[in-house]
Motif scaffolding. Structure first.
Motif, PDB file in Angstrom:
ATOM      1  N   PHE A   1      -1.663  -1.535  -9.652  1.00 17.29           N
ATOM      2  CA  PHE A   1      -2.261  -1.177  -8.373  1.00 17.29           C
ATOM      3  C   PHE A   1      -3.557  -0.403  -8.610  1.00 17.29           C
ATOM      4  O   PHE A   1      -3.695   0.319  -9.593  1.00 17.29           O
ATOM      5  CB  PHE A   1      -1.308  -0.304  -7.549  1.00 17.29           C
ATOM      6  CG  PHE A   1      -0.265  -1.060  -6.776  1.00 17.29           C
ATOM      7  CD1 PHE A   1       0.285  -2.242  -7.260  1.00 17.29           C
ATOM      8  CD2 PHE A   1       0.189  -0.582  -5.552  1.00 17.29           C
ATOM      9  CE1 PHE A   1       1.263  -2.930  -6.554  1.00 17.29           C
ATOM     10  CE2 PHE A   1       1.155  -1.254  -4.830  1.00 17.29           C
ATOM     11  CZ  PHE A   1       1.699  -2.430  -5.325  1.00 17.29           C
ATOM     12  N   ASN A   2      -4.507  -0.556  -7.697  1.00  8.96           N
ATOM     13  CA  ASN A   2      -5.682   0.308  -7.687  1.00  8.96           C
ATOM     14  C   ASN A   2      -5.279   1.650  -7.088  1.00  8.96           C
ATOM     15  O   ASN A   2      -4.762   1.704  -5.972  1.00  8.96           O
ATOM     16  CB  ASN A   2      -6.808  -0.313  -6.864  1.00  8.96           C
ATOM     17  CG  ASN A   2      -7.534  -1.412  -7.612  1.00  8.96           C
ATOM     18  OD1 ASN A   2      -7.596  -1.408  -8.836  1.00  8.96           O
ATOM     19  ND2 ASN A   2      -8.099  -2.362  -6.885  1.00  8.96           N
ATOM     20  N   THR A   3      -5.501   2.723  -7.837  1.00  7.36           N
ATOM     21  CA  THR A   3      -5.031   4.046  -7.427  1.00  7.36           C
ATOM     22  C   THR A   3      -6.170   5.049  -7.505  1.00  7.36           C
ATOM     23  O   THR A   3      -6.926   5.070  -8.473  1.00  7.36           O
ATOM     24  CB  THR A   3      -3.870   4.512  -8.326  1.00  7.36           C
ATOM     25  OG1 THR A   3      -2.773   3.602  -8.174  1.00  7.36           O
ATOM     26  CG2 THR A   3      -3.407   5.910  -7.956  1.00  7.36           C
TER      27      THR A   3
ATOM     28  N   VAL B   1       0.851  -1.196   0.000  1.00 11.28           N
ATOM     29  CA  VAL B   1       0.000   0.000   0.000  1.00 11.28           C
ATOM     30  C   VAL B   1       0.884   1.241   0.000  1.00 11.28           C
ATOM     31  O   VAL B   1       1.889   1.299   0.724  1.00 11.28           O
ATOM     32  CB  VAL B   1      -0.918   0.027   1.246  1.00 11.28           C
ATOM     33  CG1 VAL B   1      -1.564   1.396   1.426  1.00 11.28           C
ATOM     34  CG2 VAL B   1      -2.002  -1.044   1.145  1.00 11.28           C
TER      35      VAL B   1
ATOM     36  N   SER C   1      -3.046   4.058  -3.068  1.00 16.15           N
ATOM     37  CA  SER C   1      -2.654   3.118  -4.111  1.00 16.15           C
ATOM     38  C   SER C   1      -2.292   1.796  -3.446  1.00 16.15           C
ATOM     39  O   SER C   1      -1.511   1.776  -2.489  1.00 16.15           O
ATOM     40  CB  SER C   1      -1.461   3.664  -4.908  1.00 16.15           C
ATOM     41  OG  SER C   1      -1.176   2.856  -6.026  1.00 16.15           O
ATOM     42  N   GLY C   2      -2.879   0.719  -3.921  1.00 16.23           N
ATOM     43  CA  GLY C   2      -2.609  -0.571  -3.292  1.00 16.23           C
ATOM     44  C   GLY C   2      -2.744  -1.720  -4.265  1.00 16.23           C
ATOM     45  O   GLY C   2      -3.477  -1.648  -5.261  1.00 16.23           O
ATOM     46  N   GLU C   3      -2.041  -2.796  -3.962  1.00 17.37           N
ATOM     47  CA  GLU C   3      -2.143  -4.010  -4.775  1.00 17.37           C
ATOM     48  C   GLU C   3      -3.475  -4.691  -4.481  1.00 17.37           C
ATOM     49  O   GLU C   3      -3.795  -4.948  -3.313  1.00 17.37           O
ATOM     50  CB  GLU C   3      -0.989  -4.951  -4.450  1.00 17.37           C
ATOM     51  CG  GLU C   3      -0.937  -6.181  -5.322  1.00 17.37           C
ATOM     52  CD  GLU C   3       0.301  -7.011  -5.040  1.00 17.37           C
ATOM     53  OE1 GLU C   3       1.109  -7.193  -5.972  1.00 17.37           O
ATOM     54  OE2 GLU C   3       0.469  -7.466  -3.897  1.00 17.37           O
TER      55      GLU C   3
ATOM     56  N   HIS D   1      -5.666   0.517 -14.212  1.00 17.32           N
ATOM     57  CA  HIS D   1      -4.484  -0.233 -13.786  1.00 17.32           C
ATOM     58  C   HIS D   1      -3.229   0.091 -14.595  1.00 17.32           C
ATOM     59  O   HIS D   1      -2.110  -0.002 -14.085  1.00 17.32           O
ATOM     60  CB  HIS D   1      -4.754  -1.740 -13.890  1.00 17.32           C
ATOM     61  CG  HIS D   1      -5.620  -2.248 -12.793  1.00 17.32           C
ATOM     62  ND1 HIS D   1      -6.202  -3.490 -12.813  1.00 17.32           N
ATOM     63  CD2 HIS D   1      -6.013  -1.685 -11.625  1.00 17.32           C
ATOM     64  CE1 HIS D   1      -6.908  -3.675 -11.713  1.00 17.32           C
ATOM     65  NE2 HIS D   1      -6.810  -2.594 -10.984  1.00 17.32           N
TER      66      HIS D   1
END
Length: 294
Positions: free
Chosen positions: A209-211, A188, A257-259, A238
């Motif tokens: 990552f979702n950002t 994260v 932002s996280g995986e 993505h």
């Protein structure tokens, strides 16, 4: 000859406003941004973003807020901008967070806690403003031991941006080689960004990552195209790594932002697990006192 490549810009999917407004307990008026803005998979590992206030509370001898309640299967992250909040939980942890501080509570196998306006703050009255995030845990950590991290303002490193553009605080993850103090169970990046009017910041965030970018105050133009203003969230696709933010007014921004955690989600109230059976078990365990009490 070494080949020089330029990272692609992340596609802006959309700009979203609050899905609902409501009171959490009697002390936290919130505008819900996530999940109101879209499907879980677009924001994973972030499950919820509530923007508290800003709201003024008159002096009182009573500590307003949210009384004893349980959580299991995820983490709560509270970022304070104004006001002071006192926390107490069933592990014996607790403390007070004020402007610039962050509370990162891992409920995991189960915790019971309360969140109230700090006693002296309540007595004086004042403005409450903050953000609460819920961060999902991978299945392998959902039943791990609860833990509590208090990240006070002077422990969160700040990076001065080029050309006097502003400052970025690294709460979790990394920015230009500076690492945030929060310990996370999945990758994260969480930044508190202050950007001055007429300036821009270029962020590099991992592809895949979702950002998203949430604007608390001010107005920013994203990737030279669409604008986001107060209490709006910009969501990115993505692909690509670059996000360019230009402030039209002095802006306060939260960057998330996280995986993605690509696992089934079952959620009910304060519990987030992988199956309905696990939700039933969580409710039963709480009723049986297995998550403790204050």
């Amino acid at each position: 000859m070494m080949k020089i490549t330029t990272a692609a810009t992340k596609e802006l999917v959309g700009v979203y406003q609050a899905g609902s407004q409501h009171m959490v307990g009697d002390g936290f008026p919130v505008r819900n941004i996530i999940p109101g803005a879209g499907a879980d998979e677009q924001f994973s590992p972030f499950l919820l973003l509530d923007y508290m206030g800003p709201a003024h509370f008159p002096p009182t001898d009573r500590q307003l807020g949210v009384g004893e309640h349980p959580h299991r299967g995820f983490e709560t992250v509270t970022i304070m901008y104004q006001g002071r909040v006192a926390h107490r939980d069933s592990t014996g942890s607790g403390g007070v967070i004020g402007p610039g501080d962050v509370q990162w509570m891992t409920a995991a196998s189960g915790i019971v806690h309360e969140e109230l306006h700090e006693k002296e703050f309540a007595r004086r009255g004042g403005t409450v403003e903050g953000i609460q995030l819920w961060v999902n845990l991978p299945k392998s950590f959902k039943m791990s031991k609860p833990r509590y991290q208090t990240l006070v303002k002077n422990e969160i490193p700040a990076v001065d941006l080029d050309g006097g553009a502003g400052q970025l605080r690294v709460i979790a993850g990394e920015f230009r080689g500076v690492h945030g103090p929060a310990k996370t169970f999945s990758p994260v990046h969480l930044y508190d960004l202050r950007l001055k009017a007429g300036h821009q910041a270029e962020l590099t965030l991992p592809e895949g990552f979702n950002t998203s970018v949430f604007v608390l105050h001010g107005q920013v133009v994203i990737n030279g195209s669409e604008a986001a203003k107060e209490a709006e969230l910009a969501l990115f696709g993505h692909k690509g790594e670059r996000v360019i933010l230009e402030a039209k007014e002095d802006a306060t921004i939260l960057v998330l932002s996280g995986e993605p955690i690509r696992e089934p989600i079952a959620r009910y109230g304060p519990f987030v697990m992988n199956t309905q059976d696990e939700l039933v078990q969580a409710a039963n365990d709480y009723q049986a006192g297995k998550m403790g009490h204050l």
